[in-house]
Design an enzyme around this catalytic site. Structure first.
Site, PDB file in Angstrom:
ATOM      1  CG  ASP A   4      -1.702   1.227   1.422  1.00 14.11           C
ATOM      2  OD1 ASP A   4      -2.386   1.631   0.463  1.00 14.11           O
ATOM      3  OD2 ASP A   4      -1.636   1.825   2.512  1.00 14.11           O
ATOM      4  CG  ASP A  45      -1.506   7.811   0.463  1.00 16.26           C
ATOM      5  OD1 ASP A  45      -0.706   8.756   0.474  1.00 16.26           O
ATOM      6  OD2 ASP A  45      -2.174   7.490  -0.539  1.00 16.26           O
ATOM      7  CE1 TYR A  73     -14.835  11.354   7.949  1.00 17.13           C
ATOM      8  CE2 TYR A  73     -14.191  13.503   7.110  1.00 17.13           C
ATOM      9  CZ  TYR A  73     -14.954  12.735   7.959  1.00 17.13           C
ATOM     10  OH  TYR A  73     -15.842  13.346   8.806  1.00 17.13           O
ATOM     11  CG  ASP A 123      -2.148   2.378   6.528  1.00 20.98           C
ATOM     12  OD1 ASP A 123      -2.187   2.131   5.303  1.00 20.98           O
ATOM     13  OD2 ASP A 123      -2.730   3.357   7.031  1.00 20.98           O
TER      14      ASP A 123
END
Length: 214
Positions: free
Chosen positions: A10, A12, A46, A166
């Protein structure tokens, strides 16, 4: 330790701490369209399911009326400022170098173009075979679709692939794809969500992948 041929990362919250830049872009957007700014912690909650979802949740009950305009404002601003404050998490460069002979890909729900900007600006683009963005192929995590596409493209056996992320959506996507899963606790996602998702491994520092993968 487990033999792994392909590491799916992943972006971010796993390799890149991008919270400040994303929050700044969201707040610029909200201010531009006449809405109240939000805290970094709220905006961070979000992050992870794509830009449209990020902006939609930030708009709240104004979403239907303002979404198209807000997305346009956000994307224009973020394209120029997406790496103003973003940094690699500790030991990211070290682990990518350590596994330089392993095949590695990025599967992110961030838009492909923005992912490329971050990878290039932060100097890690060349470590990866390819990048799959959230706007690339019509599907995003927690679907296994982007993982399946990556493995098919590289002709990788599921038993020899691992996803590192994460958020619980990374783990869910990995489980659906039938691959090994590893959650990291230092990122944007909540540690309790990672634990509930029951990955095969949980690490507090990305350097600990050395103890999992060979």
């Amino acid at each position: 330790m487990k033999y792994i041929d392909l590491i799916i990362f992943d972006l971010d919250g796993t390799l890149v701490d991008s919270r400040d830049d994303i929050a700044n872009a969201v707040n610029f957007t909200l201010k531009k369209i006449g809405l109240k700014e939000k805290s970094i912690s709220e905006i961070s909650s979000y992050i992870g399911t794509g830009i449209e979802d990020l902006i939609g949740k930030s708009l709240g009950n104004k979403q239907e009326v303002l979404l198209t305009r807000a997305l346009s404002v956000f994307e224009k601003y973020y394209r120029k400022h997406s790496t103003d404050n973003s940094v690699l998490y500790p030991n990211v460069k070290e682990i990518l170098e350590y596994f330089k002979n392993k095949r590695k890909v990025i599967v992110t729900n961030r838009n492909y173009g923005f992912a490329l900007i971050a990878l290039n600006k932060l100097g890690i683009y060349d470590y990866f075979e390819h990048v799959v963005g959230g706007d690339d192929i019509g599907c995003m995590k927690p679907s296994s679709c982007p993982l399946d596409r990556s493995m098919n493209r590289l002709n990788t056996n599921k038993e020899e692939a691992i996803i590192v992320g994460d958020m619980d959506i990374d783990i869910v996507a990995g489980k659906k794809a039938g691959i090994i899963t590893c959650g990291v606790t230092y990122g944007i996602g909540k540690k309790e969500d990672i634990i509930k998702a029951k990955p095969d491994f949980i690490i507090d520092d990305i350097i600990d992948l050395k103890d999992i993968i060979h």
